[in-house]
Design an enzyme around this catalytic site. Structure first.
Site, PDB file in Angstrom:
ATOM      1  N   TYR A 144       0.766  -1.205  -0.167  1.00  0.00           N
ATOM      2  CA  TYR A 144       0.115   0.020   0.067  1.00  0.00           C
ATOM      3  C   TYR A 144       0.824   1.257   0.021  1.00  0.00           C
ATOM      4  CZ  TYR A 144      -3.384   3.447   1.866  1.00  0.00           C
ATOM      5  OH  TYR A 144      -4.207   4.569   1.769  1.00  0.00           O
ATOM      6  N   ASP A 239       9.397   2.569  -0.146  1.00  0.00           N
ATOM      7  CA  ASP A 239       8.432   3.285   0.546  1.00  0.00           C
ATOM      8  C   ASP A 239       8.502   2.933   2.220  1.00  0.00           C
ATOM      9  OD1 ASP A 239       6.050   4.047   2.021  1.00  0.00           O
ATOM     10  OD2 ASP A 239       4.510   3.745   0.543  1.00  0.00           O
ATOM     11  N   LYS A 267       4.523   8.544   9.122  1.00  0.00           N
ATOM     12  CA  LYS A 267       4.398   8.093  10.683  1.00  0.00           C
ATOM     13  C   LYS A 267       5.400   8.722  11.687  1.00  0.00           C
ATOM     14  CE  LYS A 267       1.862   4.400   8.573  1.00  0.00           C
ATOM     15  NZ  LYS A 267       0.550   4.608   8.573  1.00  0.00           N
TER      16      LYS A 267
END
Ligand code: PMP
Length: 425
Positions: A144, A239, A267
């Site tokens: 994702y 990523d 994050k």
């Protein structure tokens, strides 16, 4: 468990917010439960509006490696807020965090801040296309990379539960340049490069997948990716929105000693505030405006409050022994967890301080294995944990996280809860 106030809050939220939530997985539909509404959080716990206190393994989806409400981060944020919250004019803290990131992460020479992981990935992909002059983006099923149109192809996380491979509302033309192939499959990789190699701008992946649950590829696979992208002149994008500052101070790339061309962060880097980043080789990042022709911008990019939280978080992570302590604690937990699930058709995948339990009788190596696992059993297991006030990430396709703040007692309590939850499951 008393849930009256959460139920009331949910009903009220449903009147004004689609599905009652601002991000789909929070609705807990993947586990057949109703959402909780949080009042406050501290260290490794949060308390809902009914006063139930949960041990938290979701930690705002991996953000709080230090635990919630860390005193030093809170202090830095309060000091930042006292100076105003946004100017749209450069600040010293942006340079300070950028310097820290370039010093910490081996492959980063230049870095730019944005406000979400989605934005970071969108921008990195645009840079890759602008730099190479090529269109195709190669990704992997179950990874994702945020909710930008062209990245919602065979995506993991909340999108993994969607019935179609990509979201409604995305014209077929918009995903024409995105290829998605099975993760962890060297043959499929070679096939894709053989067919499209000279047109592939970039390969993007989560170096350890966390959005189909935790799936670690063999290091040879990561090396192969580095090698084949170099051979074809395509860029390699890691990523590291989840793995960055999680799997080591320098992320997965440091842990596995592989140097991508571009990296995305989110994050942890914002310390609980909306900050994310993308960066990499200076010659590639030079295509960005105002130096180069690739446009990218943001009103709140480099927000000083988020920068302050990020800087303080990274300072804490730089304390000697931080990762060693976190991993020692995590590994002990995983060892005991493994003993508990022995012979129960449950597979534990873990890396660093993140883990997933798959309800399956065979090894989980890719998205197909994940999809073949028993999500109904996971949901039942999840609800039994929730009853015991243990909050895992609420989907069979997600990673759970251990923080510096989790105590031995809390981990012990969690193991007991797991033991109880898997009886006759
Ligand atoms: N990439 C990865 C690997 C992610 O895990 C996420 C979010 N979970 C994103 C990108 C998107 O980040 P955000 O939700 O901040 O837009």
């Amino acid at each position: 468990m008393q849930r009256t106030l959460s139920e009331k809050a949910y009903k009220e939220a449903l009147r004004y917010i689609p599905g009652g939530v601002n991000s789909p997985v929070r609705a807990l539909r993947n586990v057949g439960a109703a959402p909780l509404f949080v009042k406050k959080a501290d260290k490794a716990t949060f308390t809902d509006v009914d006063g139930n206190k949960f041990i938290d393994f979701c930690l705002s989806w991996g953000v709080f490696i230090l635990g919630h409400n860390h005193p030093a981060v809170k202090k830095a944020v309060k000091q930042a807020v006292d100076r105003g919250s946004s100017y749209g004019i450069p600040t010293l803290v942006e340079t300070e965090l950028a310097r820290m990131v370039t010093e910490i992460v081996p492959s980063i020479e230049k870095v730019r801040f944005v406000s979400s992981g989605t934005e970071a990935v969108m921008s990195a992909v645009r840079v890759a296309r602008g730099f190479t002059g090529r269109n195709i983006l190669l990704k992997f099923d179950g990874c994702y990379h945020g909710h930008a149109d062209h990245l919602l192809v065979s995506a993991g996380s909340g999108a993994a539960g969607l019935k179609s491979s990509s979201s409604a509302g995305v014209p077929a033309d918009f995903v024409r340049h995105t290829l998605s192939i099975p993760f962890n499959d060297t043959e499929a990789l070679h096939q894709a490069f053989k067919q499209y190699g000279p047109d592939i701008a970039a390969v993007i992946l989560e170096p350890v997948a966390a959005n189909m649950g935790v799936v670690t590829p063999p290091i040879e696979y990561l090396r192969e990716l580095r090698q084949i992208t170099l051979q074809y002149g395509s860029l390699l994008i890691f990523d590291e929105v989840i793995t960055g500052f999680r799997l080591s101070l320098g992320g997965a790339q440091q842990r596995f000693d592989i140097r991508p061309d571009l990296t995305t962060f989110g994050k942890i880097i914002g310390g609980g505030y909306p900050a994310a980043a993308f960066g990499g080789r200076a010659d590639i990042m030079a295509v960005l405006a105002p130096d180069g022709p690739v446009y990218q911008a943001g009103t709140l990019s480099g927000n000083p409050v988020a920068m302050a939280a990020g800087i303080q978080t990274l300072h804490e992570l730089q304390q000697p022994g931080f990762y060693l302590n976190l991993e020692t604690k995590s590994n002990q937990f995983f060892g005991e967890l493994k003993d508990l699930i022995q012979g129960k058709d449950i597979v534990l995948n873990h890396q660093g301080s993140m883990f997933t339990l798959f309800f399956s009788d065979h090894e989980i190596r890719n998205f197909e294995d994940v999809r073949n696992s028993d999500t109904e059993r996971f949901a039942a297991f999840y609800r039994r944990l929730l009853e015991q006030k243990i909050y895992f990430s609420p989907s069979p396709y997600e990673a759970h996280f251990i923080s510096q703040a989790h105590t031995a007692e809390q981990l012990e309590k969690t193991l007991k809860a797991v033991k109880k939850a898997i009886v006759n499951l």
